[in-house]
Design an enzyme around this catalytic site. Sequence first.
Site, PDB file in Angstrom:
ATOM      1  CB  SER A 253      -0.994   0.160   1.228  1.00 51.62           C
ATOM      2  OG  SER A 253      -1.715  -1.005   1.167  1.00 51.62           O
TER       3      SER A 253
HETATM    4  N1  SAH Z   1      -1.122  -4.452   4.017  1.00 53.82           N
HETATM    5  C1  SAH Z   1      -0.556  -4.900   2.837  1.00 53.82           C
HETATM    6  C2  SAH Z   1      -1.520  -4.484   1.637  1.00 53.82           C
HETATM    7  C3  SAH Z   1      -1.422  -5.366   0.320  1.00 53.82           C
HETATM    8  S1  SAH Z   1      -2.555  -5.409  -0.686  1.00 53.82           S
HETATM    9  C4  SAH Z   1       0.756  -4.232   2.771  1.00 53.82           C
HETATM   10  O1  SAH Z   1       1.242  -3.262   3.552  1.00 53.82           O
HETATM   11  O2  SAH Z   1       1.669  -4.633   1.911  1.00 53.82           O
HETATM   12  C5  SAH Z   1      -3.997  -6.287   0.131  1.00 53.82           C
HETATM   13  C6  SAH Z   1      -3.876  -7.904   0.103  1.00 53.82           C
HETATM   14  O3  SAH Z   1      -4.948  -8.404   0.600  1.00 53.82           O
HETATM   15  C7  SAH Z   1      -3.064  -8.623  -0.956  1.00 53.82           C
HETATM   16  O4  SAH Z   1      -1.823  -9.333  -0.580  1.00 53.82           O
HETATM   17  C8  SAH Z   1      -4.184  -9.578  -1.247  1.00 53.82           C
HETATM   18  O5  SAH Z   1      -3.638 -10.868  -1.548  1.00 53.82           O
HETATM   19  C9  SAH Z   1      -5.126  -9.585   0.064  1.00 53.82           C
HETATM   20  N2  SAH Z   1      -6.323 -10.407   0.129  1.00 53.82           N
HETATM   21  C10 SAH Z   1      -7.206 -10.179  -1.137  1.00 53.82           C
HETATM   22  N3  SAH Z   1      -8.338 -10.791  -0.652  1.00 53.82           N
HETATM   23  C11 SAH Z   1      -8.179 -11.535   0.676  1.00 53.82           C
HETATM   24  C12 SAH Z   1      -8.859 -12.448   1.366  1.00 53.82           C
HETATM   25  N4  SAH Z   1     -10.202 -12.626   0.944  1.00 53.82           N
HETATM   26  N5  SAH Z   1      -8.328 -12.701   2.549  1.00 53.82           N
HETATM   27  C13 SAH Z   1      -7.138 -12.165   3.045  1.00 53.82           C
HETATM   28  N6  SAH Z   1      -6.144 -11.560   2.268  1.00 53.82           N
HETATM   29  C14 SAH Z   1      -6.865 -11.038   1.117  1.00 53.82           C
END
Ligand code: SAH
Length: 218
Positions: free
Chosen positions: A68
């Site tokens: 993010s």
């Molecule tokens: N907090 C992270 C943001 C990553 S983007 C950071 O700081 O890097 C969002 C993430 O949510 C992705 O890795 C994606 O694979 C995950 N995601 C999507 N749907 C999901 C679900 N149903 N359960 C858990 N994770 C999920």
Amino acid sequence: MHLLKDEFRHQGLRRKLVEELRTKGIRNEQVLQAIGRVPRHQFIDDSAFLELAYADKAFPIGCEQTISQPYTVAFQTELLGVGKGTKVLEIGTGSGFQTAVLLELGAKVYSIERQRPLYLRTKERLALMGYRPSLTYGDGYKGLPLEAPFDRVLVTCGAPFVPPDLLGQLKPGGRMVIPVGEGDVQRMLCIDRNADGTFEQRDLGAFRFVPMLGDKAK
Ligand code: SAH
């Protein structure tokens, strides 16, 4: 190995990033200091892009996912309101950057990721960096019933709706921060659970997240 190096250059870039977040409206000193302590360049695997690690931008981390944007991490963290010992459930571990920021604030973090390669890589990375969250490979829609209830729930992917299981795992007096909306843009919702069990919701504006997906990656 670039992974564990943290040079003057990085520290300087980090100070600049913190100043940028301040001018963009992040006020909470603890949150700014926590972001100032997390070596974001260590969350980016391709060393060709290390220079971009401290730009206020989202960045690809593989599996079509992104780390993010720092402003978004700061905004969600400030809104969430965590301190020493706050029990937090994070949905979407991704790179682990947001997880690290929460841990720097003293929170006890449980985080769920649905993409196995990301879960495995981030588990190893955070351990190498000395962070100790509880990481689960699974479906964020279900939360973690065995660890519930939580003081805070933080969703870091765009949810089509507020998952009922996550609301149910929130303590009275607790708070959930979740971007909700189908398509490219979501509304950032802050949902408080009152002592009597009722919920109150505020809308904090438009943000962009990768989608929260239902079925496991192929
Ligand atoms: N907090 C992270 C943001 C990553 S983007 C950071 O700081 O890097 C969002 C993430 O949510 C992705 O890795 C994606 O694979 C995950 N995601 C999507 N749907 C999901 C679900 N149903 N359960 C858990 N994770 C999920």
